[in-house]
Design a protein around this motif. Structure first.
Motif, PDB file in Angstrom:
ATOM      1  N   ASN A 166       0.855  -1.190   0.059  1.00  0.00           N
ATOM      2  CA  ASN A 166       0.184  -0.005   0.103  1.00  0.00           C
ATOM      3  C   ASN A 166       0.914   1.470   0.095  1.00  0.00           C
ATOM      4  O   ASN A 166       0.278   2.376  -0.154  1.00  0.00           O
ATOM      5  CB  ASN A 166      -1.054   0.077   1.166  1.00  0.00           C
ATOM      6  N   VAL A 167       2.113   1.069   0.315  1.00  0.00           N
ATOM      7  CA  VAL A 167       2.924   2.322   0.059  1.00  0.00           C
ATOM      8  C   VAL A 167       3.086   2.943  -1.191  1.00  0.00           C
ATOM      9  O   VAL A 167       2.684   2.490  -2.237  1.00  0.00           O
ATOM     10  CB  VAL A 167       4.548   1.914   0.390  1.00  0.00           C
ATOM     11  N   GLY A 168       3.012   4.260  -1.103  1.00  0.00           N
ATOM     12  CA  GLY A 168       2.893   5.343  -2.243  1.00  0.00           C
ATOM     13  C   GLY A 168       1.803   5.972  -2.118  1.00  0.00           C
ATOM     14  O   GLY A 168       1.690   6.950  -1.348  1.00  0.00           O
ATOM     15  N   THR A 169       0.722   6.090  -2.957  1.00  0.00           N
ATOM     16  CA  THR A 169      -0.535   6.739  -2.838  1.00  0.00           C
ATOM     17  C   THR A 169      -1.279   6.149  -1.464  1.00  0.00           C
ATOM     18  O   THR A 169      -2.038   6.986  -1.118  1.00  0.00           O
ATOM     19  CB  THR A 169      -1.408   6.681  -3.962  1.00  0.00           C
ATOM     20  N   GLY A 170      -1.175   5.084  -1.291  1.00  0.00           N
ATOM     21  CA  GLY A 170      -2.002   4.434   0.118  1.00  0.00           C
ATOM     22  C   GLY A 170      -3.188   4.109  -0.570  1.00  0.00           C
ATOM     23  O   GLY A 170      -4.264   3.923   0.449  1.00  0.00           O
ATOM     24  N   MET A 171      -3.590   4.263  -1.842  1.00  0.00           N
ATOM     25  CA  MET A 171      -5.051   4.192  -2.121  1.00  0.00           C
ATOM     26  C   MET A 171      -5.448   3.025  -2.856  1.00  0.00           C
ATOM     27  O   MET A 171      -4.600   2.349  -3.708  1.00  0.00           O
ATOM     28  CB  MET A 171      -5.269   5.407  -3.288  1.00  0.00           C
ATOM     29  N   ARG A 172      -6.568   2.352  -2.739  1.00  0.00           N
ATOM     30  CA  ARG A 172      -7.215   1.153  -3.323  1.00  0.00           C
ATOM     31  C   ARG A 172      -8.462   1.889  -3.803  1.00  0.00           C
ATOM     32  O   ARG A 172      -9.412   2.326  -2.865  1.00  0.00           O
ATOM     33  CB  ARG A 172      -7.380   0.033  -2.241  1.00  0.00           C
ATOM     34  N   ALA A 173      -8.821   1.763  -4.934  1.00  0.00           N
ATOM     35  CA  ALA A 173      -9.939   2.192  -5.620  1.00  0.00           C
ATOM     36  C   ALA A 173     -10.531   0.872  -6.125  1.00  0.00           C
ATOM     37  O   ALA A 173      -9.815  -0.084  -6.699  1.00  0.00           O
ATOM     38  CB  ALA A 173      -9.798   3.239  -6.705  1.00  0.00           C
ATOM     39  N   SER A 174     -11.923   0.824  -6.165  1.00  0.00           N
ATOM     40  CA  SER A 174     -12.731  -0.242  -6.593  1.00  0.00           C
ATOM     41  C   SER A 174     -14.089   0.232  -7.135  1.00  0.00           C
ATOM     42  O   SER A 174     -14.568   1.310  -6.686  1.00  0.00           O
ATOM     43  CB  SER A 174     -12.794  -1.176  -5.536  1.00  0.00           C
TER      44      SER A 174
END
Length: 367
Positions: free
Chosen positions: A181-189
């Motif tokens: 999850n490192v980086g944007t820390g974003m999960r979009a679904s």
């Protein structure tokens, strides 16, 4: 014994009770863009406070301190009065189960008595505290509306960052408990309803193609869960090396392609064997409106069939919202809270059938 069973699912007080009794929050009640296939969009941001260990290494007092900091930050929000705090250790297991069934919290948070969720009253925003990361901010929008969900998430994220010291590295981005999850820390679904791809046996090809371009397809409750009712989550897998905008555009492009493939599959079913399709849909309709006992899995499948019929214009008089509500209402915890008592498996199947018949009858009467 009956009194004890009823007491185990006794109504809770105030705002928590409203969340537990409402299958769909205001943000998801109406169909959104591409709503015949796209059920909802979600953006989740993982964030951590710089001065505390990650949750897996925290002591109880650290967990309490994190929650206190987050609640203080939230108190400064312009719309702070619209948020409700629910601590996992203060509500019974069934209540946590309902929040999972509504996607407002994860199964992991439900098991953590030191965790909490802060939910906006329209259920468009859910902030999980002390899950895998200190903060898991979720935003929801109806239909294919990833940009709308992201704008809301970005706004709430900015409000939090104004009052919290978020762990961020100039090179690696947001620091998270899990390296993926490192980086944007974003999960979009995007939650997609794909019954025609399943019926035409082309779903496997679509899933394989999606995974080849760096996205992942999961079941109704995300990682490690199976698809039920032909509901699938398509989400990004990469969080490092791409901006939030690039990640969203990639996912939007693939989601649109899957939606078009589902629509083409529906056309094929109508063109090549309309009678067989109608027979399946009307049989499912008959079961939902007449069955005296039905399992969760079968109910999910039958609801999926009838919703397909509604979107193809083959079933009249049932609002799609009523069917989407049933996807939540038939789940074990929500069902038992509705009836106010703990139920065994066979009893749940019987009460589920009662609830479905009653809900559809009321929905058709309202038009």
């Amino acid at each position: 014994m009956a009194e004890e069973r009823a007491r185990s699912f006794a109504p809770l007080d105030g705002e928590v009770d409203r969340f537990l009794r409402t299958p769909l929050g205001a943000a998801l009640r109406e169909e959104g863009p591409e709503g015949d296939v796209a059920v909802s969009s979600r953006v989740r941001l993982a964030r951590n406070l710089r001065e505390f260990p990650f949750p897996t290494a925290m002591r109880p007092r650290d967990a309490q301190a994190v929650l206190t900091r987050v609640e203080s930050a939230l108190a400064a929000f312009p719309d702070a009065a619209q948020y409700v705090r629910i601590r996992m250790g203060e509500i019974p297991p069934f209540a946590r189960g309902i929040l999972v069934e509504k996607h407002l919290i994860s199964p992991l948070l439900a098991e953590n008595p030191a965790g909490a969720v802060i939910v906006r009253q329209d259920e468009a925003v859910s902030l999980m505290v002390n899950e895998e990361d200190h903060l898991r901010l979720q935003t929801f929008a109806a239909g294919l509306a990833l940009q709308e969900a992201y704008r809301e998430a970005d706004h709430v994220d900015d409000l939090l960052a104004a009052h919290l010291d978020i762990a961020f590295d100039p090179r690696y981005g947001f620091l998270t408990a899990c390296p993926t999850n490192v980086g944007t820390g974003m999960r979009a679904s995007v939650m997609l309803h794909l019954p025609a791809l399943a019926l035409t046996r082309t779903l496997g090809q679509v899933v394989e193609a999606v995974q080849k371009v760096g996205l992942v397809v999961r079941g109704i409750y995300g990682e490690g869960t199976e698809a039920e009712g032909n509901l699938y989550q398509v989400s990004n897998q990469v969080t490092l090396g791409l901006s939030e905008g690039e990640l969203l555009e990639n996912l939007l492009g693939i989601a649109r392609q899957v939606i078009e493939q589902e629509r083409r599959a529906r056309d094929v079913l109508l063109r090549e064997d309309r009678v067989a399709l109608e027979d399946r849909i009307y049989r499912s309709y008959g079961i939902l409106t007449s069955a005296r006992r039905i399992s969760t899995r079968e109910a999910m499948e039958r609801i999926s069939d009838v919703l397909l019929g509604v979107h193809l214009g083959l079933v009249q008089g049932i609002p799609s919202r009523a069917l989407r509500e049933l996807w939540v209402m038939i789940r074990p915890n929500f069902l038992q809270y509705t009836f106010g008592e703990s139920l065994g498996p066979a009893e749940r199947d019987e009460r589920r059938a009662v609830l479905i018949r009653r809900h559809l009858k009321e929905a058709m009467a309202r038009g």
